[in-house]
Design a protein around this motif. Structure first.
Motif, mmCIF file in Angstrom:
data_model
loop_
_atom_site.group_PDB
_atom_site.id
_atom_site.type_symbol
_atom_site.label_atom_id
_atom_site.label_comp_id
_atom_site.label_asym_id
_atom_site.label_seq_id
_atom_site.Cartn_x
_atom_site.Cartn_y
_atom_site.Cartn_z
ATOM 1 N N LEU A 54 22.464 -13.908 6.047
ATOM 2 C CA LEU A 54 23.714 -13.743 5.313
ATOM 3 C C LEU A 54 24.020 -12.292 4.964
ATOM 4 C CD1 LEU A 54 23.292 -16.706 2.813
ATOM 5 C CD2 LEU A 54 24.704 -16.649 4.863
ATOM 6 N N PHE A 55 23.005 -11.441 4.974
ATOM 7 C CA PHE A 55 23.162 -10.061 4.542
ATOM 8 C C PHE A 55 22.993 -9.108 5.719
ATOM 9 C CE2 PHE A 55 22.038 -12.311 0.715
ATOM 10 C CZ PHE A 55 22.832 -11.726 -0.240
ATOM 11 N N HIS A 56 23.378 -7.871 5.489
ATOM 12 C CA HIS A 56 23.165 -6.841 6.507
ATOM 13 C C HIS A 56 21.679 -6.508 6.604
ATOM 14 C CE1 HIS A 56 27.394 -6.142 7.151
ATOM 15 N NE2 HIS A 56 27.582 -6.077 5.838
ATOM 16 N N ARG A 57 21.337 -5.769 7.619
ATOM 17 C CA ARG A 57 19.943 -5.490 7.920
ATOM 18 C C ARG A 57 19.238 -4.694 6.822
ATOM 19 N NH1 ARG A 57 16.862 -5.654 12.811
ATOM 20 N NH2 ARG A 57 18.440 -6.804 13.959
ATOM 21 N N ALA A 58 19.853 -3.712 6.244
ATOM 22 C CA ALA A 58 19.193 -2.830 5.272
ATOM 23 C C ALA A 58 19.567 -3.186 3.828
ATOM 24 C CB ALA A 58 19.559 -1.383 5.564
ATOM 25 N N SER A 59 19.670 -4.447 3.524
ATOM 26 C CA SER A 59 20.082 -4.839 2.176
ATOM 27 C C SER A 59 18.995 -5.655 1.478
ATOM 28 C CB SER A 59 21.386 -5.632 2.239
ATOM 29 O OG SER A 59 21.218 -6.781 3.039
ATOM 30 N N THR A 60 17.788 -5.142 1.469
ATOM 31 C CA THR A 60 16.682 -5.887 0.872
ATOM 32 C C THR A 60 16.787 -5.964 -0.645
ATOM 33 O OG1 THR A 60 15.342 -3.887 0.869
ATOM 34 C CG2 THR A 60 15.084 -5.376 2.732
#
Length: 72
Positions: free
Chosen positions: A33-39
């Motif tokens: 659901l989120f972008h790759r770098a959105s931890t």
């Protein structure tokens, strides 16, 4: 006196359920659901959802206990 005991149980339930809910929610794949770098956003959302679930569970438990006590 009864209100203090209920408040203590309310806080105890929240403290116990927040980490349990967090671990259970981490089993879901929110990375889709989120972008790759959105931890940090995923962790923040998991923490918020786990706290809300713990709060609602504790509130429901205390509400039921209060209603049972008012009948007795």
């Amino acid at each position: 006196m009864f209100d203090k005991i209920l408040t203590m149980w309310f806080l105890f339930i929240i403290i116990v359920l927040v980490p349990l809910n967090y671990r259970a929610l981490m089993a879901l794949k929110f990375s889709n659901l989120f972008h790759r770098a959105s931890t940090w956003q995923i962790r923040f959302l998991m923490t918020l959802i786990s706290f809300l679930m713990a709060f609602l569970t504790a509130f429901a438990f205390i509400y039921v206990i209060e209603r049972i006590a008012s009948v007795i």
